[in-house]
Design a protein around this motif. Structure first.
Motif: not given
Length: 716
Positions: A396-408
């Motif tokens: 999911t953009p924008p910056e999906g990978e970065k947002f996923l790390q924040s969730v974890k």
């Protein structure tokens, strides 16, 4: 009530005052003697001393400067300019402080109609006075509470900035202990007045202030028992469009129908999508069988729909610099769901909700019910679904990978919070500084160099702390110090000892199959065990065996063991138990028992041969003789006739009250649909017992003749 002597002194003093004569002890005694009133001689002297004391107090009040202006408000300058006595002890300090508090509150009332800057100035003034001890430490919070109660919301939002700016001041003593309850009450009153949809930013400012003001260990700011806001309902209505209707797309302000829309959301998916909000509102219902089945079905369909919708990454790159908007409430109109599912922020909201509920269902929370546990199959489904959600978040953009790390990262922090709350919220201690290896080597070498040759190094013993200090530290950490390290560690394994006693790990009672295995084998005559070596003759084994039978076997109560010796009763009971245990069901029995079994098998075979030609028929009375499963045809005939009697039948079929309530809430307007859903669920959940014979048996037992005739016409 005043005594006779006191009244006599008062009346004599009043007589002297009426005649404008000085009140003295001698003159009071003269009046009392003339009136023939006999009292102790010290009473007139005591009355005169009391009068002089009152006179001194009135004179000191005038000296304190409690001079009021034309509106009756004490003059603050007079109060502050009064010098303290030479010895430094002010006997009227409390009176002076109370007068200043009242003057500040009265002055605040005058400023409410003026500018907010003047209100902030008097609050800052009260803080400075509180630091000097000239007014009570709680006065700043009292002034703010008075102002915020009387001002409108827009002015309250502006005045609230003084709380945010001076948050470090509120955390200092003496303000923290004196103001924390007032500030907490003030913030709660503001939150009740505000609208969560219209004053969202102000509500967030209040919550952030509370988070900064109170320490982490403050229990008033913690949801320790894990309560949910069950009043947060998401309402969604019917949709007028058909399932296959195309969605109107808007371009340049003009609506037109696209002949081939990329994504068409059906009304069925719309209902299932918004129905998930009820599980997000109350995750505890997922531990029940039927709601869990519904939750899994809706989740799979929604995630499948989200996975099939690919977002335009280029579009989000162009709009990344746009102003960030936050919508506190969902718009549940069915025509907007297509656009919402293609919006990156909205997708993140929903996917993070899934992550939160999955984390709660698996997390070990102290205040959960013992039955609130997932099965192995459910845990496996949660793990697989979580991986799918992580993949969708990353895409999911924008910056999906970065947002996923924040969730974890936030999920890991939530685990730490749960662990801390499960331990009883102990006081947070700063981490101790670790000594590097190089420093340790330097210290060791220095100690070695100080040793004299030929002398052994004597280790200095560390002084032992007093036992009273150790107990105080343990009580502060809500622990118990039993004086022995092993006992202390064992006792403090669980903060709640009662919960520890109810733990599943403490159930170490052996099963009957394991405990009685050797004794049952010894009872077999083929084993040829001499009586004195049999376990049933051991008194210790008899006592433990009787306790185990009383707890786990109904055979213990079927005969009165008091008329038998323990040995004989235990032998008879173990023989009955052996027939029910799987380990001993396939062992050979005596010859007489084998013959009886053969005879019974022959009789059963003959009966089966007699009944075989009539498998497809029914016996007298209409009861079906062949074991057949209930199909949709029987359910379709039975449901309209049952009516409201389906609830009685549901209890007989093993349904619980919460499951019956679930069927009622699903189809509140149709008893036929409720009955049909209940019967289908019974067939799906218990296929082995969901037979025509079982259904016929309960319908006949409940005397539902109309239902019998509808489902089984041959029974009439």
């Amino acid at each position: 009530m005043a005594s006779k002597a006191e009244l006599a002194c008062v009346y004599s003093a009043l007589i002297l005052c009426d005649d404008d004569v000085a009140v003295t002890a001698e003159k009071m005694a003269t009046i009392l003697k003339a009136a023939n009133v006999t009292i102790e001689p010290y009473w007139p002297a005591a009355a005169e001393a009391k009068k002089e004391e009152a006179k001194d107090e009135s004179e000191s009040d005038e000296d304190m400067g409690f001079v009021k202006d034309d509106k009756g408000i004490p003059t603050i300058e007079k109060i502050l300019s009064t010098d303290k006595p030479e010895d430094g002890v002010d006997p009227f300090e409390e009176t002076r402080r109370s007068a200043l508090d009242q003057a500040l509150r009265e002055y605040l009332l005058r400023l409410l109609t003026k500018s907010e800057d003047e209100i902030k100035e008097i609050v800052s003034w009260s803080i400075d006075l509180g630091k000097q001890g000239l007014c009570t430490a709680s006065m700043p919070s009292v002034l703010l509470s008075d102002a915020l109660e009387m001002l409108p919301i827009d002015q309250c939002e502006s005045l609230f900035s003084i709380l945010e700016e001076k948050v470090e001041v509120w955390k200092l003593e003496p303000f923290f202990s004196a103001c924390k309850n007032n500030l907490l009450r003030l913030c709660n009153d503001l939150l009740r007045r505000l609208s969560k949809s219209q004053n969202t930013v102000f509500c967030g400012r209040i919550l952030l202030f509370l988070a900064k003001f109170f320490p982490f260990s403050e229990r008033s700011g913690l949801n320790i028992i894990g309560e949910f806001n069950l009043e947060n309902l998401t309402a969604y209505g019917d949709d007028s469009r058909d399932d296959g209707e195309l969605v109107a797309m808007e371009t340049n302000g003009e609506a037109h129908e696209d002949t081939k829309p990329q994504n068409v959301v059906s009304f069925n998916l719309y209902c299932k999508f918004w129905a998930l909000q009820d599980f997000f509102r109350n995750p505890a219902q997922c531990y029940n069988r039927l709601p869990w089945k519904k939750f899994v079905q809706h989740t799979n369909e929604v995630l499948e729909a989200l996975g099939s919708m690919r977002l335009d990454v280029q579009h989000f790159r162009h709009t990344s610099d746009a102003p960030q908007n936050y919508f506190p409430k969902y718009l549940t109109n069915g025509k907007l769901l297509d656009l919402q599912l293609n919006d990156g922020k909205f997708r993140r909201y929903v996917l993070v909700q899934f992550i939160i509920i999955f984390h709660y269902l698996q997390s070990p929370v102290k205040f959960k019910n013992e039955k609130q546990l997932l099965t192995d199959e459910q845990v496996e489904w949660v793990k697989q679904t979580t991986e799918k959600i992580y993949k969708l978040i990353a895409e999911t953009p924008p910056e999906g990978e970065k947002f996923l790390q924040s969730v974890k990262h936030f999920i890991k922090r939530e685990d730490l919070w749960n662990s801390w709350k499960n331990d009883g919220c102990p006081k947070l201690q700063p981490p101790t500084a670790k000594v590097s290896e190089s420093d340790q080597k330097k210290t060791t070498n220095a100690d070695a160099s100080n040793l004299s040759p030929g002398k052994e190094h004597k280790r200095l013993k560390r002084p032992r702390r007093p036992l009273g200090d150790q107990i105080k530290d343990a009580v502060a950490r809500k622990k118990f110090n039993l004086g022995n390290p092993a006992l202390t560690r064992l006792w403090n394994l669980n903060p709640d000892n009662l919960a520890g006693c109810r733990s599943q790990d403490r159930k170490f009672v052996p099963s009957m199959e394991d405990y009685f295995a050797e004794a049952i084998e010894q009872l077999n005559p083929k084993a040829q065990i001499e009586p004195q070596y049999k376990k049933v003759n051991n008194a210790d084994f008899q006592w433990r065996a009787l306790r185990l039978l009383a707890a786990q076997s109904p055979h213990f109560f079927m005969q009165n063991q008091l008329i038998f010796p323990s040995k004989e009763f235990l032998e008879m009971t173990l023989q009955k138990v052996a027939k029910e245990l799987p380990r001993f069901q396939h062992q050979e029995d005596d010859d007489d028992e084998e013959e009886e079994e053969q005879e019974m098998e022959e009789e059963d075979t003959e009966d089966a041969k007699k009944l075989k030609p009539e498998e497809e028929k029914t016996v007298e009375g209409g009861n079906p003789s062949r074991v057949t499963l209930v199909d949709d045809g029987i359910i379709g005939k039975l449901a309209p006739v049952l009516g409201n009697n389906w609830k009685v039948l549901a209890k007989k079929l093993g349904m619980k009250d919460d499951e019956i309530e679930y069927f009622e809430n699903q189809k509140p307007d149709s008893a036929t649909e409720q009955a049909e859903a209940m019967l289908k669920t019974w067939v799906d959940s218990d296929p082995e017992d969901a037979t025509v014979e079982t259904l016929y048996y309960w319908l006949e037992g409940l005397q539902l003749s109309d239902a019998l005739k509808a489902a089984f016409p041959s029974s009439s």
